[in-house]
Design an enzyme around this catalytic site. Structure first.
Site, PDB file in Angstrom:
ATOM      1  N   LEU A 169      58.347  35.819  65.572  1.00  6.12           N
ATOM      2  CA  LEU A 169      59.674  35.950  66.399  1.00  6.12           C
ATOM      3  C   LEU A 169      60.158  34.501  66.959  1.00  6.12           C
ATOM      4  O   LEU A 169      59.329  33.408  67.071  1.00  6.12           O
ATOM      5  CB  LEU A 169      59.242  36.536  67.911  1.00  6.12           C
ATOM      6  CG  LEU A 169      58.815  37.978  67.563  1.00  6.12           C
ATOM      7  CD1 LEU A 169      58.203  38.569  68.783  1.00  6.12           C
ATOM      8  CD2 LEU A 169      59.689  39.028  66.855  1.00  6.12           C
ATOM      9  N   LYS A 223      52.574  41.753  70.524  1.00  8.35           N
ATOM     10  CA  LYS A 223      52.621  42.143  69.244  1.00  8.35           C
ATOM     11  C   LYS A 223      51.461  43.159  69.202  1.00  8.35           C
ATOM     12  O   LYS A 223      50.485  43.100  69.674  1.00  8.35           O
ATOM     13  CB  LYS A 223      52.351  41.109  68.428  1.00  8.35           C
ATOM     14  CG  LYS A 223      53.371  40.036  68.191  1.00  8.35           C
ATOM     15  CD  LYS A 223      53.164  39.073  67.192  1.00  8.35           C
ATOM     16  CE  LYS A 223      54.423  38.178  66.762  1.00  8.35           C
ATOM     17  NZ  LYS A 223      53.995  37.225  65.737  1.00  8.35           N
ATOM     18  N   ASP A 234      54.919  33.595  76.580  1.00 11.39           N
ATOM     19  CA  ASP A 234      56.052  34.090  75.701  1.00 11.39           C
ATOM     20  C   ASP A 234      55.556  35.229  74.938  1.00 11.39           C
ATOM     21  O   ASP A 234      56.010  36.193  74.865  1.00 11.39           O
ATOM     22  CB  ASP A 234      56.732  32.964  75.006  1.00 11.39           C
ATOM     23  CG  ASP A 234      55.612  32.183  74.004  1.00 11.39           C
ATOM     24  OD1 ASP A 234      54.642  32.427  73.950  1.00 11.39           O
ATOM     25  OD2 ASP A 234      56.353  31.517  73.236  1.00 11.39           O
ATOM     26  N   ASP A 281      49.931  37.092  70.499  1.00  6.86           N
ATOM     27  CA  ASP A 281      50.041  37.178  69.137  1.00  6.86           C
ATOM     28  C   ASP A 281      48.380  37.267  68.960  1.00  6.86           C
ATOM     29  O   ASP A 281      47.761  38.437  69.003  1.00  6.86           O
ATOM     30  CB  ASP A 281      50.356  35.805  68.335  1.00  6.86           C
ATOM     31  CG  ASP A 281      50.660  36.379  66.855  1.00  6.86           C
ATOM     32  OD1 ASP A 281      50.039  37.309  66.340  1.00  6.86           O
ATOM     33  OD2 ASP A 281      51.427  35.331  66.354  1.00  6.86           O
TER      34      ASP A 281
END
Length: 174
Positions: free
Chosen positions: A154, A132, A101, A104
């Site tokens: 998020l 990100k 998903d 990070d």
């Protein structure tokens, strides 16, 4: 989470997400092709939404496998320790596209990719719904990122806060 109502700010609409996933599917096929079986390894639970939308756009040589890994547990920040909650798939000699998903910290994707390489995968590439744009020690960039954002927490489209809000149709900043 407390019972205090949370505030969300929409970053990406369902229409924007759909267009970005379609473009990502085109880029994946251009790079990986539409021949020979390719394992599309969705990291659950977060990648479920992205994987479902993306795989419907890819040719039938992309074979869905799933794995559960965790570096968050019940926390809002990564512990840095990645645990396989289900065994990795047999990937000896195969090409693998790892689906997640969000990219990070990069710890999870780095660990998963390294594990698959050690287990004999011929090639391992990564695709994420959101990358990100932050400095990270490992896994500097995904091979394919549908969307980009800065340092934000998020939720929606598979991303959660302690298991909640994954089913929001858009991507929001919490």
């Amino acid at each position: 989470m407390s019972n205090t109502p949370l505030s969300f700010r929409q970053l990406y609409t369902p229409e924007r997400i759909k267009a970005a996933v379609e473009l990502t599917a085109d880029r994946i096929v251009a790079r990986m092709g539409d021949e020979h079986p390719i394992i599309a390894l969705a990291l659950l639970n977060g990648a479920l939404w992205f994987a479902a939308d993306l795989l419907r756009l890819l040719p039938p040589n992309y074979l869905l496998e799933t794995a559960r890994v965790s570096s968050y547990g019940n926390q809002l920040e990564s512990s840095g320790e990645v645990r396989w909650l289900t065994p990795p798939p047999d990937c000896r000699g195969k090409r693998v596209l790892v689906l997640d998903d969000v990219l990070d910290s990069g710890h999870t994707l780095h660990h998963v990719c390294e594990t698959l390489r050690r287990r004999g995968a011929h090639e391992v590439l990564t695709a994420v719904a959101v990358e990100k744009d932050i400095p990270r020690e490992h896994c500097e960039h995904a091979d394919f990122a549908a969307l980009h954002c800065g340092e934000r927490y998020l939720v929606g489209y598979g991303m959660d806060a302690r298991g909640k809000y994954r089913n929001l149709p858009d991507i929001c900043e919490l």
